[in-house]
Design an enzyme around this catalytic site. Structure first.
Site, mmCIF file in Angstrom:
data_model
loop_
_atom_site.group_PDB
_atom_site.id
_atom_site.type_symbol
_atom_site.label_atom_id
_atom_site.label_comp_id
_atom_site.label_asym_id
_atom_site.label_seq_id
_atom_site.Cartn_x
_atom_site.Cartn_y
_atom_site.Cartn_z
ATOM 1 N N ASP A 271 22.837 -20.261 20.892
ATOM 2 C CA ASP A 271 23.400 -18.857 19.866
ATOM 3 C C ASP A 271 23.923 -17.807 22.223
ATOM 4 O OD1 ASP A 271 23.868 -17.609 17.799
ATOM 5 O OD2 ASP A 271 21.871 -17.212 17.328
ATOM 6 N N GLN B 251 18.242 -16.185 13.384
ATOM 7 C CA GLN B 251 19.708 -15.311 12.929
ATOM 8 C C GLN B 251 19.521 -13.655 12.851
ATOM 9 O OE1 GLN B 251 22.366 -16.112 11.438
ATOM 10 N NE2 GLN B 251 23.353 -14.027 11.596
ATOM 11 N N LYS C 93 26.537 -21.706 7.203
ATOM 12 C CA LYS C 93 26.124 -22.252 8.924
ATOM 13 C C LYS C 93 25.253 -23.752 8.261
ATOM 14 C CE LYS C 93 25.336 -18.581 11.929
ATOM 15 N NZ LYS C 93 24.857 -17.204 12.896
HETATM 16 N N1 GUN Z 1 24.199 -12.188 14.040
HETATM 17 C C1 GUN Z 1 25.270 -11.742 13.555
HETATM 18 N N2 GUN Z 1 26.029 -12.471 14.695
HETATM 19 C C2 GUN Z 1 25.013 -13.367 14.950
HETATM 20 C C3 GUN Z 1 25.423 -14.825 15.504
HETATM 21 O O1 GUN Z 1 26.157 -15.015 16.046
HETATM 22 N N3 GUN Z 1 24.281 -15.264 16.137
HETATM 23 C C4 GUN Z 1 23.446 -15.173 15.379
HETATM 24 N N4 GUN Z 1 22.320 -15.453 15.891
HETATM 25 N N5 GUN Z 1 22.279 -14.019 14.902
HETATM 26 C C5 GUN Z 1 24.223 -13.051 14.761
#
Ligand code: GUN
Length: 291
Positions: free
Chosen positions: A118, A95, A51
Site C-alpha cells: 500500500d 484495508q 482485490k
Molecule cells: N482505503 C481506501 N483506499 C485504500 C487503499 O488504497 N488501500 C487500503 N489499504 N485501504 C484503502
C-alpha cells in the site's frame, strides 16, 4: 468533445501484462498477498472482495484475515507481526479506514517496508520523497500516474491541482506529480483553502480526492483541462437493487463537456487502484524470491 478515460480497459491491460509476467517466472510458488479487514464496513467488504477476485484471476494467492470491529491494537499488531515474519507471505494490506480505537499511522508503520504494498508506511513514504526506486507507491496515486501516461496527458511544466491532502491519495499524488520525469507544477487544496475556484480554474490537470459529491462544478474547471475524479460516494437511489449508486466528487454531467479528458465513476480510478496493488504485489514477490 471530451474523452472519457476508460480505467477498466487500462486496468485490464495491466492485469494481462502481470499474468504474462508471472507465467514467465519460474519460482516454486505463486505470489501471496494477505488482506486484513477489521469490522464490516460495507465499502471495505466490497473493496477487499474485488482485490481477492482480481488477485485470483492473475495467479496471485490471497489470504483474508477478518477481525472483529472491537479488535484492540495489540491483537492487530500481533497479526501484522506474524505476517511480517511469514516467509510464504509477500505482501500485507490492511484495508482502511480502521475502527476508531486503532491508530492508522502506527498500524501502517508496523508493516514491513518490503511487504507494504500500500506504500503507507513511513519507510515507503520516505523512499517516495527521496525518489528512491525501492518505494512502494500508494496504489490510487500510482494508478492515476499510469492513467495519465497511458492516456498521453502531458504533465511536464503543466499546472496540476490536487484537491485533498490525505495520506492515501493527496500527499503521495502531489509528490508523484512533482517528481522528475512528471515535472508538473503542483498546488494542493484542502478544506481550509481560500479561493478554491480561482486556483482550480487554472489547472491543466485537476485531481479531486475529497469524498464528497459535487465538490467540483463546471465553473471551477478550465476549458480543455484533464479531470481525474478519485471520489467513490454512495448516494441513495430508488433505481438500483442495492438502494444506492456510486458517484464521484465531480459534477460529471456539467464538467465533462468542458474537459479534454475526464475519468468516470465508476470505471475510472477505482479499477486502477486494484491493478496497481497487483503490480506492487508482483514486485514484492520478485524481490523476495530473488533474495
Ligand atoms: N482505503 C481506501 N483506499 C485504500 C487503499 O488504497 N488501500 C487500503 N489499504 N485501504 C484503502
Amino acid at each position: 468533445m471530451s474523452e472519457i478515460i476508460d480505467g477498466n480497459a487500462v486496468a485490464k491491460s495491466i492485469h494481462q501484462e502481470l499474468t504474462a509476467e508471472l507465467a514467465s517466472l519460474k519460482y516454486d510458488r505463486p505470489p501471496c498477498v494477505a488482506f486484513i479487514r477489521v469490522g464490516e464496513d460495507p465499502a471495505s467488504v466490497s473493496y477487499v472482495k474485488k482485490k481477492e477476485k482480481v488477485a485470483g484471476e492473475i495467479g496471485i494467492t490471497s489470504r483474508l484475515h477478518i477481525l472483529p470491529e472491537s479488535t484492540p491494537q495489540d491483537e492487530l499488531n500481533a497479526l501484522i507481526d506474524s505476517l511480517n515474519a511469514d516467509d510464504s507471505v509477500d505482501a500485507v494490506l490492511i484495508q482502511a479506514p480502521l475502527p476508531k480505537q486503532l491508530n492508522e499511522r502506527d498500524t501502517f508503520n508496523r508493516v514491513r517496508a518490503d511487504k507494504d504494498v500500500d506504500g503507507f508506511s513511513n519507510a515507503n513514504l520516505g523512499f517516495l520523497c527521496q525518489e528512491d526506486s525501492r518505494a512502494f507507491v500508494a496504489c490510487t496515486p500510482a494508478g492515476i500516474i499510469e492513467l495519465l501516461k497511458r492516456s498521453n496527458v502531458e504533465t511536464k511544466g503543466k499546472k496540476a491541482v490536487v484537491i485533498g491532502r490525505s495520506l492515501i491519495v493527496g500527499k503521495p499524488m502531489a509528490l508523484l506529480l512533482m517528481q522528475k520525469g512528471m515535472d508538473a507544477t503542483v498546488t494542493v487544496c484542502h478544506s481550509r483553502s481560500e479561493n478554491m475556484k480561482e486556483i482550480c480554474s487554472q489547472a491543466d490537470i485537476l485531481i479531486v480526492a475529497v469524498g464528497r459529491p459535487n465538490t467540483v462544478s463546471a465553473d471551477m474547471v478550465k476549458d480543455g483541462a484533464c479531470v481525474i475524479d478519485v471520489g467513490i460516494n454512495r448516494v441513495p437511489s430508488s433505481e438500483t437493487k442495492s438502494g444506492y449508486r456510486l458517484v464521484g466528487d465531480v459534477d460529471f454531467a456539467n464538467v465533462a463537456p468542458k474537459c479534454s479528458k475526464i475519468t468516470p465513476v465508476p470505471g475510472g480510478v477505482g479499477p486502477m487502484t486494484v491493478a496497481m496493488l497487483m503490480k506492487n504485489t508482483v514486485s514484492a514477490y520478485k524481490r523476495h524470491m530473488a533474495k
